[in-house]
Design an enzyme around this catalytic site. Sequence first.
Site, short mmCIF file in Angstrom:
data_model
loop_
_atom_site.label_atom_id
_atom_site.label_comp_id
_atom_site.label_asym_id
_atom_site.label_seq_id
_atom_site.Cartn_x
_atom_site.Cartn_y
_atom_site.Cartn_z
N GLY A 119 0.83 -1.20 0.00
CA GLY A 119 0.00 0.00 0.00
C GLY A 119 0.87 1.25 0.00
CG ASP B 15 -7.31 0.82 5.20
OD1 ASP B 15 -8.04 -0.09 5.64
OD2 ASP B 15 -6.43 1.37 5.87
CD GLU C 297 -8.74 1.30 11.64
OE1 GLU C 297 -8.49 0.54 12.59
OE2 GLU C 297 -8.08 1.31 10.59
NE ARG D 181 -4.48 -6.70 8.03
CZ ARG D 181 -3.60 -6.09 8.85
NH1 ARG D 181 -3.80 -4.84 9.22
NH2 ARG D 181 -2.56 -6.73 9.31
O1 F6P Z 1 -3.71 -0.18 6.56
C1 F6P Z 1 -4.56 -1.27 6.68
C2 F6P Z 1 -5.05 -1.45 8.06
O2 F6P Z 1 -5.92 -2.49 7.91
C3 F6P Z 1 -5.69 -0.24 8.75
O3 F6P Z 1 -7.03 -0.03 8.40
C4 F6P Z 1 -5.52 -0.58 10.20
O4 F6P Z 1 -5.54 0.55 11.02
C5 F6P Z 1 -4.20 -1.24 10.21
O5 F6P Z 1 -4.04 -1.86 8.97
C6 F6P Z 1 -4.01 -2.21 11.35
O6 F6P Z 1 -2.79 -2.85 11.20
P1 F6P Z 1 -2.10 -3.80 12.27
O7 F6P Z 1 -3.09 -4.20 13.30
O8 F6P Z 1 -1.61 -4.97 11.47
O9 F6P Z 1 -0.96 -3.03 12.83
#
Ligand code: F6P
Length: 360
Positions: free
Chosen positions: A115, A140, A235, A287
């Site tokens: 990304g 996202d 979020e 995810r």
């Molecule tokens: O960037 C993708 C994403 O899914 C965001 O929406 C989220 O805040 C983040 O990754 C969370 O990532 P991790 O829990 O892996 O640190």
Amino acid sequence: MKTRIGILTGGGDCPGLNAVIRAVVKTAAKRDWETVGILGGFDGLLPPRRTRLLDYHEMDGLLFVGGTILGTANKGQFTAKIGHGIAQRIPDDILEAARTTVSELGLRALVVVGGDGSLSIAQQLHEKGIPLVGVPKTIDNDLEATAITFGFDSAVDCATDALDRLRTTAESHGRVMVLEVMGRYAGWIAMYAGIAGGGDVILIPEIPFRFDRICAKIAEREQDGRRFTLVVVAEGAHEHGGTYATSGPQETNREARLGGIGARVAEEIQKRTGKEARVCVLGHLQRGGRPTTFDRLLCTRFGANAVRLIAEERYGCMVAFRPPDMVPVPITEAIGRLRHVPVDGDFVRTARALGISLGD
Ligand code: F6P
């Protein structure tokens, strides 16, 4: 010696990463090229190197498997971005070490699947002289220059399914159910799933909300004989004049972990309306798991086109989906600014036309 290319997956994982890897390895093999996997994200390029040759036959059945067989990381020595739009230079010795690895492995070029953060790293590696191409990934869907990123459709599917399930329990109890989905700075998942799942209130980072507007919507539904309400909140959504809800202190060189806005919204609704409210945080469920049919196709096309770009030596480019075509765009066009839900765009208009409250 055969032509060799490398592939790595960076940032948070998402459905479809394996489908891209499969497409790259298979397409490369058709050209009689070998593919080397860099393990654990960009740090796999640094000593002690973590790489392995990816066998063509190993790709069997990988199309629909979630996660990434290469592993990934959204932390490490290659941090180029912390937070929205804040770019930083990766130390020169780190970039140099990566370049040495690529040349010693005999890689003609690298495919970087990631990304905004990972592609910002890729751009710096490219400027350092590493031939590479990018593939746009993120649930996202906040990357510029491509109509859609892979993983997004699968995440929306998961969130929509969650809403379908929450609806029946909300209806049975006459409750307000709040679903918190991912989306740090852009509310694409909340907007798509909110509309597709029949949400009554959709809260996104692009449109700061007010609790009295949310409660007015709940009251309007009550008057209309509907005792339950479905609220979808990204979020990164926040109250008018407020700020993001975070969970835990920020770690060095990492984005702050968001979370908690769903609970806050549910609590305030219950307090103000007297109605029972519950929160469900979808979290990493959105995810994980299998990519949707749409994502499988997208990933396969992204992977095949990444190999084509390498064959054409279009280095420093990312494969972008511009329906119905896949086109190369400079990575610089994709990074630096995020793609938000346009507040005067058709999704917002459609939501409002249906009477969905956006909390404003
Ligand atoms: O960037 C993708 C994403 O899914 C965001 O929406 C989220 O805040 C983040 O990754 C969370 O990532 P991790 O829990 O892996 O640190």
